[in-house]
Structure formats: C-alpha cells, structure tokens
Design a protein around this motif. Structure first.
Motif, PDB file in Angstrom:
ATOM      1  N   LEU A  62       0.826  -1.210   0.000  1.00  0.00           N
ATOM      2  CA  LEU A  62       0.000   0.000   0.000  1.00  0.00           C
ATOM      3  C   LEU A  62       0.863   1.263   0.000  1.00  0.00           C
ATOM      4  O   LEU A  62       0.577   2.229  -0.712  1.00  0.00           O
ATOM      5  CB  LEU A  62      -0.921  -0.002   1.216  1.00  0.00           C
ATOM      6  CG  LEU A  62      -2.013  -1.071   1.234  1.00  0.00           C
ATOM      7  CD1 LEU A  62      -2.821  -0.989   2.517  1.00  0.00           C
ATOM      8  CD2 LEU A  62      -2.937  -0.928   0.027  1.00  0.00           C
ATOM      9  N   ALA A  63       1.939   1.261   0.804  1.00  0.00           N
ATOM     10  CA  ALA A  63       2.822   2.433   0.852  1.00  0.00           C
ATOM     11  C   ALA A  63       3.512   2.644  -0.486  1.00  0.00           C
ATOM     12  O   ALA A  63       3.651   3.781  -0.957  1.00  0.00           O
ATOM     13  CB  ALA A  63       3.851   2.262   1.965  1.00  0.00           C
ATOM     14  N   GLY A  64       3.958   1.554  -1.125  1.00  0.00           N
ATOM     15  CA  GLY A  64       4.608   1.679  -2.424  1.00  0.00           C
ATOM     16  C   GLY A  64       3.687   2.239  -3.477  1.00  0.00           C
ATOM     17  O   GLY A  64       4.079   3.106  -4.282  1.00  0.00           O
ATOM     18  N   LEU A  65       2.445   1.764  -3.502  1.00  0.00           N
ATOM     19  CA  LEU A  65       1.475   2.274  -4.484  1.00  0.00           C
ATOM     20  C   LEU A  65       1.117   3.727  -4.182  1.00  0.00           C
ATOM     21  O   LEU A  65       1.068   4.570  -5.094  1.00  0.00           O
ATOM     22  CB  LEU A  65       0.211   1.409  -4.462  1.00  0.00           C
ATOM     23  CG  LEU A  65       0.362  -0.025  -4.973  1.00  0.00           C
ATOM     24  CD1 LEU A  65      -0.923  -0.798  -4.745  1.00  0.00           C
ATOM     25  CD2 LEU A  65       0.739  -0.036  -6.456  1.00  0.00           C
ATOM     26  N   ALA A  66       0.879   4.030  -2.913  1.00  0.00           N
ATOM     27  CA  ALA A  66       0.439   5.384  -2.554  1.00  0.00           C
ATOM     28  C   ALA A  66       1.511   6.420  -2.862  1.00  0.00           C
ATOM     29  O   ALA A  66       1.220   7.494  -3.406  1.00  0.00           O
ATOM     30  CB  ALA A  66       0.066   5.433  -1.071  1.00  0.00           C
ATOM     31  N   VAL A  67       2.766   6.113  -2.532  1.00  0.00           N
ATOM     32  CA  VAL A  67       3.815   7.106  -2.731  1.00  0.00           C
ATOM     33  C   VAL A  67       4.060   7.352  -4.219  1.00  0.00           C
ATOM     34  O   VAL A  67       4.369   8.467  -4.638  1.00  0.00           O
ATOM     35  CB  VAL A  67       5.108   6.670  -2.006  1.00  0.00           C
ATOM     36  CG1 VAL A  67       5.830   5.565  -2.757  1.00  0.00           C
ATOM     37  CG2 VAL A  67       6.040   7.856  -1.819  1.00  0.00           C
ATOM     38  N   ASN A  68       3.875   6.318  -5.040  1.00  0.00           N
ATOM     39  CA  ASN A  68       4.046   6.518  -6.479  1.00  0.00           C
ATOM     40  C   ASN A  68       2.909   7.329  -7.086  1.00  0.00           C
ATOM     41  O   ASN A  68       3.131   8.173  -7.955  1.00  0.00           O
ATOM     42  CB  ASN A  68       4.163   5.164  -7.189  1.00  0.00           C
ATOM     43  CG  ASN A  68       5.584   4.637  -7.197  1.00  0.00           C
ATOM     44  OD1 ASN A  68       6.429   5.122  -7.932  1.00  0.00           O
ATOM     45  ND2 ASN A  68       5.855   3.663  -6.352  1.00  0.00           N
ATOM     46  N   LEU A  69       1.676   7.074  -6.640  1.00  0.00           N
ATOM     47  CA  LEU A  69       0.554   7.873  -7.129  1.00  0.00           C
ATOM     48  C   LEU A  69       0.707   9.330  -6.713  1.00  0.00           C
ATOM     49  O   LEU A  69       0.482  10.250  -7.513  1.00  0.00           O
ATOM     50  CB  LEU A  69      -0.760   7.298  -6.593  1.00  0.00           C
ATOM     51  CG  LEU A  69      -1.183   5.939  -7.155  1.00  0.00           C
ATOM     52  CD1 LEU A  69      -2.422   5.432  -6.439  1.00  0.00           C
ATOM     53  CD2 LEU A  69      -1.442   6.027  -8.661  1.00  0.00           C
TER      54      LEU A  69
END
Length: 611
Positions: A73-80
C-alpha cells in the motif's frame, strides 16, 4: 499501590549502547528484510542506470515497513502521490529553467509546503521524503542548461520514487510476513513476558521490557489487524477473535507488571510463583507464536490472594472469545477499539489556528535555503547533501533537536567512516556486481539494525544509511573517489549544523511548554478507563493511557536535555515526572476491581495538582 515507574533517563552513552545491542523480538529479521530491499533497489538502479542512486536507496530505507500489506500500500500510494508532484514539477521547470531567481523561489515554496504538511497533516512520515526528492531534483535540474536534458532529469527524479515503490510492491509479498503473523507474534511476546515477570519478579531487565511494551500501546497491533483484514485471506471470525485478544494481552502484561512490582515492594513475602497460571500463559504464547489462537482456555488456579493475579486469571477464559460476532469484516472491526477518539481528517485539528505549524515550515525552509545558498556561493557540488539533510533532521522542539543531535552526528560519522573504509580496503578488490551488492547489503544491514530498534536511536540508523549510501553510491558500480565521500560527509554535518542553528535561534519551541497538554490528555484517557462500562473497553482505554503516557514521558525527556538557560525556568519538571510515575501505577491499579475505588480517589487528587 504498585511501585512507581522508573524515572525517565536522558540518552547517556551506556543507554544508547544498550538500545543498539538490544535483541528485541523480530528486530533481526526486520533489519535483514530492510537491508535486502535497499540492496535490490541498488541492483535495479544499476541495471537501469539511475543517477544519484543513493536517493532511491534512502527512500527505500525510510519507507520500508514490517509487513507485506503495508509495504504494498505504501509503495502504491507514494508513487501515485509523486506522479501528481511530477506534473507540478514539470510546470515549475518550464518556468524556472535558465531563471536562477525563479528556481530559488520555487525551491523555497516547495520546501515550505512539504514542511507544513509534515507538521500539520497525516503525511508526516512521507512529506519529508517527498520534499527531499522534489527539492533535490529541482536543484539538480536547475544546473542543466538544456530543456531536453531537464526533461530527462525530471524523469529520473520520478525514478527516485518509482524504483523504491516498485521494490516495495514486488519484493515485500515474498520476503515480508503477513500482518496477521506479526500480530499473533506480538501477542505471544506479551504473554511470554507476563509469565517471565510472574516467575522472576525481581528481574529489572524484564521490568524495563514490560514498560517499553506497555508504552507502545495496542495501536501497532490494531493496525496489523486492519491490514490483515485488507488481505481478505482470513475468516472474519478469526480476526474478531484476534481483536478480542489484543487489549487483553496488553492488560495481562500490565497486571503482571503490577503483581511483580507488589512482590518487589514487599521482600518479606515468600509467595510461590503461580505455576499453573504461568504454564497457561506459556501454552497460549506457543499457540499464538505459530500463527493460531487458543480456544477453550481453562481458568487457572491462583495460589496467592494477590488481586492482580486473580484478575489475570479471570481474563484468560474469554481471551479470544468476543462478546458478539460482528457482521463487519476484519478491517472495520479493527477500528472499534479506537472509536472513543473522534475521527480525524487529513490535517491536524489546529492546522489553521496553531502558528507552530507555519513557524516550523518557515524554519525548515530557512534551513534549506541557507544550505542552498551556501552550496551555490561556494560552487561546491559535493556538499549538496546539506540540502538533503535539512529535510531529514528537522524537529519541532529544542529538546528533540538537542537529544537527537548526538545521534545524527554519531550516525553520520559512523556511516561516513564505514563508507571511507570500504572505499580504501574493499572497493579495489571488487570484480563483479555480486560482490558490490554484498558490500551494499552489509552497510545497509548495520543501518537497518539500528533503525529497527527503539525510536530513540532510529535516527542514528537512518543517518548511518544516509552517509554510507551518499558516499559509496556514486556513478555506477564501485567507486574509488575519496573526495566524494569527504564532500558528502561535510555536507551532512553542515546540514545538521545549519538546521540546529536555525531551529534553536528562531521561535525556539521548548518541549517543556507541551508537557502540560500531554499530561492533561493522559489524565483524560485515565478518566475514560475508569468510566468504561465493560471489561474489554476498559482494557482498550488502559492501552490508550499507556500511549498517552509514553508521549508525556518523551516530552519530559526532551525537556530535561534542553539548554541550561531554558531548564532554569522548568521548576515543575520534577513534579511532572512524579505525576507520570503515579499515572503509570494508577492505570495498572485501575484494572483491578478491588483497587479501582482507591485509584479513582487518587486520580481526583492528580486533577487538582494539574489544575
């Protein structure tokens, strides 16, 4: 009443060393996974030829989490989020390219925005990393005179976040445990420590471990439960049973600590350890350690008349049996223990009324711009790390700045020495990428071990990684450039000095000024514990008291290391320390029905003292 908690001590050299060498459960494996993630990030960067590879490695270390779901979730959120920021940067680059004054203004505005978000929003863990990457990318792009190259540099800035995010999303599911596994192991740790306290109540090290675990509260375990619900791999009934066990495990530990303190207070007592109760706790811990949970737990016999032991035994039969089966899923159920606190939004409640948020942003921006101007005036590209450091080391109060300054400098010097020694003795003998990655893994492991420890030393771990990565990751592959290591370490130390000077010179914020509010919040949580209508809610409220108490004790610790001229006006610091000790005892006593009335009376006297 139980013996008061040990006084909060400053971070002496011996205490720092104890925290560094402490082998807390799960610390070693967490450090190994973090080091592996940093190494994979470096490998991907080497393959893609990403410039300034130290930045993606640092972002990975900063954002890496313990369980697989939170990592994804953190990886997806920070990229978005960074995708949106890239669009903003593209417009700023178009406006500031070949306009130095425009670049300086844009850098100041971006720095102010990220520091403000770090102070006044829930983006605090990520805002500083995003600010670091964005501002550094803007400054690097400002040195590129050609528009096409600037666009390419902007895309590379995206890779600074894209690579760590991709590593978190792709690697974490394979090497990180499920949040449910972390949760059951945490419950097992609580139960084992409770049994150890009951068997050897005079063991001071166990008392310190119990205090540390209690102060953590149950927020981390509840978050693990929520993440387990998002996995959609576990039955709702299983998650409901674990939800029941979380506050009870903390309650059992608090009661065991109270019983151990009562025993040490009365050395003439020779009560035998409650072996049946201890055996039951250890059997339950073994089941939780395996990832399951016990059912049909018998009520163990308690040979002593100690009301704390009797209360522990009464909590066990319903340890994993919720009062009702919720119709909601695990994610929603996990939120119930926190329903007492009003739901909060993205921004802090006082975002527009508290001037401290703006002052913090102004001081952080001033630190960045001073570093930027020194960097430009000296025309010394190697010390650009002073700008990066400003985003990492900014803290709101003078006490935090002083207490962590030693950790920062020690960490930077340790990481820098490690990098220079590796350049001298190891780099010349590296013949392939595998050997280089082994070196990166070793340096990352040391930094990750320190960072995975107590929050009081985690800063030093990140500083070790900062100095090591920025010194050894220059260009592609092994480096023999000693000048780079020297310059970047100087930049780190310069950034530390500038940030400290700015934050302690303008609007200095003392930790002592925040203690009263923290104490008030802690007493309010203790009132809620005493007023709780059910046993389960009382245990949840008690965990909230412990969390609030930890924040209060940290503020007292920060205030105690502030400069002498500030401590001169802290006449009430000792009284605040005494009050926290009393609250620590009262929250444990309030879990025992026979002592609840006395605890309520003493709480009323504490209210009068604070008012």
């Amino acid at each position: 009443m139980a013996k008061p908690a040990t006084n909060v001590r400053p971070l002496t050299a011996s205490r720092i060393w104890r925290l560094i060498t402490e082998r807390s459960p799960g610390r070693g494996t967490a450090a190994l996974r973090m080091a592996a993630a940093c190494t994979v990030t470096v490998l991907v960067g080497e393959i893609w030829q990403v410039p300034d590879l130290a930045v993606p490695a640092l972002v990975t270390m900063a954002l890496w989490q313990k369980d697989r779901v939170t990592n994804v979730l953190a990886g997806l959120a920070v990229n978005l989020l960074f995708g949106l920021i890239i669009l903003l940067m593209f417009g700023l680059v178009r406006l500031t390219l070949d306009h130095p004054m425009g670049l300086a203004i844009a850098t100041a505005l971006l720095s102010f925005g990220f520091f403000f978000l770090g102070s006044a929003s829930k983006l605090k863990p990520v805002a500083y990393m995003l600010g670091l990457v964005v501002v550094y990318a803007m400054i690097a792009i400002g040195n590129v005179p050609v528009g096409e190259l600037a666009t390419r540099a902007l895309l590379y800035a995206d890779l600074f976040i894209l690579v760590p995010g991709a590593v978190m999303v792709c690697l974490a599911p394979f090497i990180c445990p499920s949040p449910k596994t972390l949760l059951t192991r945490a419950v097992a740790n609580h139960l084992r420590l409770s049994a150890a306290l009951l068997r050897t109540p005079e063991n001071k090290e166990q008392h310190d471990q119990a205090k540390t675990l209690l102060r953590e509260g149950i927020k981390g375990m509840m978050l693990s439960l929520k993440m387990a619900g998002l996995e959609k791999l576990w039955r709702k009934q299983d998650l409901a049973c674990l939800q029941q066990a979380i506050p009870r495990s903390a309650g059992v530990l608090a009661l065991a600590h109270a019983a151990a303190c009562n025993t040490t207070e009365a050395p003439d007592r020779h009560d035998a350890p409650p072996e049946e109760l201890i055996a039951t706790l250890l059997e339950m811990a073994d089941i939780f350690q395996k990832g399951d949970y016990p059912t049909e737990i018998p009520h163990p016999a308690v040979p002593s008349a100690d009301p704390a032991l009797i209360q522990i035994a009464s909590l066990l039969p319903d340890f994993t049996q919720p009062a009702r089966n919720p119709d909601r899923d695990g994610e929603q159920a996990s939120e119930k223990p926190e329903e007492a606190s009003a739901p909060s939004g993205f921004f802090a409640p006082d975002v527009w009324t508290n001037p401290d948020h703006v002052r913090f942003a102004v001081k952080g921006t001033a630190s960045v711009m001073l570093s930027y101007f020194i960097f430009k005036i000296l025309n010394w590209d190697g010390i650009h790390t002073c700008i990066i450091t400003c985003f990492i080391v900014s803290l709101p109060t003078m006490g935090e700045m002083v207490s962590k300054l030693t950790l920062r400098i020690t960490g930077a010097l340790t990481g820098g020495a490690l990098a220079i020694l590796s350049i001298i003795f190891v780099m010349p003998h590296l013949t392939n990428i595998a050997a280089f990655l082994v070196l990166i893994f070793a340096g990352s492991l040391l930094a990750a071990w320190v960072k995975s420890g107590d929050e009081r030393i985690a800063y030093a771990g990140f500083q070790i990684g900062l100095a090591f990565f920025l010194s050894d990751l220059k260009g592609y592959g092994p480096t023999s450039d000693m000048t780079t290591a020297r310059d970047r370490i100087i930049g780190i130390l310069l950034g530390n000095f500038i940030t400290y000077a700015v934050f302690t010179s303008f609007w200095p914020s003392s930790a002592y000024d925040k203690i009263r509010d923290k104490l008030s919040a802690t007493l309010k949580a203790l009132h809620a514990q005493l007023a709780a209508p059910t046993e389960q809610e009382r245990l949840q409220r008690a965990a909230s008291v412990q969390t609030a108490l930890a924040q209060t004790e940290r503020m007292i610790e920060f205030a105690s290391v502030e400069p002498v001229h500030l401590r001169a006006r802290m006449e009430g610091l000792a009284a605040c320390q005494t009050m926290t000790n009393q609250i620590a005892s009262l929250t444990e006593e309030a879990l025992i029905p026979a002592r609840r009335a006395a605890a309520s009376a003493q709480l009323a006297s504490l209210d009068k003292m604070l008012s």
